[in-house]
Design an enzyme around this catalytic site. Structure first.
Site, mmCIF file in Angstrom:
data_model
loop_
_atom_site.group_PDB
_atom_site.id
_atom_site.type_symbol
_atom_site.label_atom_id
_atom_site.label_comp_id
_atom_site.label_asym_id
_atom_site.label_seq_id
_atom_site.Cartn_x
_atom_site.Cartn_y
_atom_site.Cartn_z
ATOM 1 N N LYS A 1 0.754 -1.129 0.095
ATOM 2 C CA LYS A 1 0.204 0.164 -0.030
ATOM 3 C C LYS A 1 0.847 1.300 0.174
ATOM 4 O O LYS A 1 2.082 1.363 0.411
ATOM 5 C CB LYS A 1 -0.944 -0.079 1.344
ATOM 6 C CG LYS A 1 -1.972 -1.069 0.804
ATOM 7 C CD LYS A 1 -3.520 -0.743 1.344
ATOM 8 C CE LYS A 1 -4.293 -1.845 0.798
ATOM 9 N NZ LYS A 1 -5.413 -1.946 1.783
ATOM 10 N N ARG B 1 -3.827 -9.884 4.516
ATOM 11 C CA ARG B 1 -4.246 -10.087 3.032
ATOM 12 C C ARG B 1 -2.963 -9.815 2.265
ATOM 13 O O ARG B 1 -1.873 -8.579 2.622
ATOM 14 C CB ARG B 1 -5.150 -8.859 2.865
ATOM 15 C CG ARG B 1 -5.787 -9.049 1.413
ATOM 16 C CD ARG B 1 -6.957 -8.142 1.238
ATOM 17 N NE ARG B 1 -7.426 -8.247 -0.035
ATOM 18 C CZ ARG B 1 -7.005 -7.570 -1.138
ATOM 19 N NH1 ARG B 1 -5.877 -6.650 -1.100
ATOM 20 N NH2 ARG B 1 -7.422 -7.585 -2.261
HETATM 21 N N1 HH2 Z 1 -7.474 -3.733 0.001
HETATM 22 C C1 HH2 Z 1 -7.459 -3.732 -1.362
HETATM 23 C C2 HH2 Z 1 -8.716 -4.353 -2.018
HETATM 24 N N2 HH2 Z 1 -9.433 -5.190 -1.108
HETATM 25 N N3 HH2 Z 1 -10.163 -5.833 0.921
HETATM 26 C C3 HH2 Z 1 -9.899 -5.958 2.445
HETATM 27 N N4 HH2 Z 1 -10.764 -6.697 2.991
HETATM 28 N N5 HH2 Z 1 -8.848 -5.130 2.830
HETATM 29 C C4 HH2 Z 1 -8.033 -4.413 2.301
HETATM 30 O O1 HH2 Z 1 -7.157 -3.630 2.627
HETATM 31 C C5 HH2 Z 1 -8.276 -4.178 0.807
HETATM 32 C C6 HH2 Z 1 -9.402 -5.211 0.058
HETATM 33 C C7 HH2 Z 1 -6.691 -2.974 -2.334
HETATM 34 O O2 HH2 Z 1 -5.677 -3.782 -2.631
HETATM 35 P P1 HH2 Z 1 -5.700 -4.553 -4.077
HETATM 36 O O3 HH2 Z 1 -6.740 -5.518 -4.064
HETATM 37 O O4 HH2 Z 1 -4.271 -5.124 -4.395
HETATM 38 O O5 HH2 Z 1 -5.819 -3.414 -5.285
HETATM 39 P P2 HH2 Z 1 -6.995 -3.246 -6.239
HETATM 40 O O6 HH2 Z 1 -8.356 -2.498 -5.128
HETATM 41 O O7 HH2 Z 1 -6.550 -1.828 -6.987
HETATM 42 O O8 HH2 Z 1 -7.417 -4.262 -6.792
#
Ligand code: HH2
Length: 269
Positions: free
Chosen positions: A213, A249
């Site tokens: 992040k 995660r």
């Molecule tokens: N962060 C992201 C997406 N989903 N869900 C939970 N429960 N907690 C989190 O911190 C969280 C989440 C963002 O990360 P990522 O999936 O890699 O990116 P993107 O939303 O751009 O697909």
């Protein structure tokens, strides 16, 4: 201090625009191969998402999101028995994902994103992750403002858990997530991590998403590229583990599993 080893939730983004790996696993075959690789690397849970929630992301419609995630969920379900979560804001996507074998609905809007989210979760009888977000992904980083970020996030999560239970979601199916990076400045994120015990004290399993992040870049300016954020991701995962998080995660599953094993070996004796 808690010494229980958190579970590792491996991230499978079937999107063109996710902040750290957008486009890499967009086609079903690439996403399925990636998911199975994360299982081999020690993922306890797979979190499969078809809509980016990164700051500024544009929404996708349900048909497109389903076309991205369903083949992946189906194929993984056919090859692996472990828990699959679907990262979606949409009840229709959650419904289809659960029918295809997902057991967890990970909702970054804490089941407040659509009028029928709570009711759908209760009907599905699945586990839910209720995450805190201020605003919505398109605009959430414009000017996030809190009086006391830790108190406000804790109160929000307690309230959403209450609402979920009133709607018929079983208490044992609820996990909470403070939502690092979702409508929060670096200072807000650091305050939440510093006082993570107050989120854990709400009495539900806590999921922590810190992997790659932007907070890491805020502290280490050399990490502008999300691929350069592994050290920070591991440091924050261990911080969460030491404060009793139930699930971490992670994009870099092998390294996260190894870091947690070493932490537990030392901390747990
Ligand atoms: N962060 C992201 C997406 N989903 N869900 C939970 N429960 N907690 C989190 O911190 C969280 C989440 C963002 O990360 P990522 O999936 O890699 O990116 P993107 O939303 O751009 O697909």
């Amino acid at each position: 201090m808690s010494f229980a080893l958190p579970k590792v939730m491996g991230v499978v983004n079937v999107t063109p625009d996710s902040f750290s790996d957008g486009g890499r696993f967009l086609g079903a075959p690439a996403a399925i191969a990636h998911a199975l690789k994360l299982v081999e690397q020690g993922a306890d849970i797979l979190d499969i998402g078809g809509e980016s929630t990164r700051p500024g992301a544009e929404p996708v419609d349900a048909a497109e999101e389903l076309a991205r995630v369903l083949p992946v969920i189906e194929a993984v379900r056919a090859r692996w028995d472990g828990p699959i979560s679907v990262d979606t804001l949409k009840p229709a996507v959650a419904r289809a994902a659960v029918a295809a074998g997902a057991g967890v609905w990970n909702d970054v809007s804490a089941l407040a994103g659509r009028p029928d989210s709570l009711e759908t979760a209760a009907q599905l009888g699945c586990e839910v992750v209720l995450m805190h977000m201020q605003g919505e992904p398109r605009t959430m980083q414009a000017d996030p403002t809190y009086g006391d970020v830790v108190a406000e996030v804790a109160a929000f999560l307690a309230h959403r858990a209450e609402q979920a239970m009133l709607a018929g979601v079983a208490r044992g199916n609820i996990s909470l997530d403070p939502g690092v990076g979702f409508g929060k400045t670096a200072e807000h994120n650091l305050a939440l991590l510093r006082d993570l015990d107050r989120i854990v004290a709400l009495g539900f399993p806590v999921v922590l998403g810190v992997s790659r992040k932007r907070l890491i870049q805020a502290v280490d300016a050399s990490a502008a590229d999300p691929a350069d954020r592994l050290g920070g991701s591991l440091a924050l995962a261990l911080w969460g583990a030491a404060r009793g998080c139930a699930v971490v995660r992670a994009h870099d599953v092998r390294e996260t599993v190894q870091a947690l094993k070493l932490w537990a070996a030392v901390a747990g004796g």
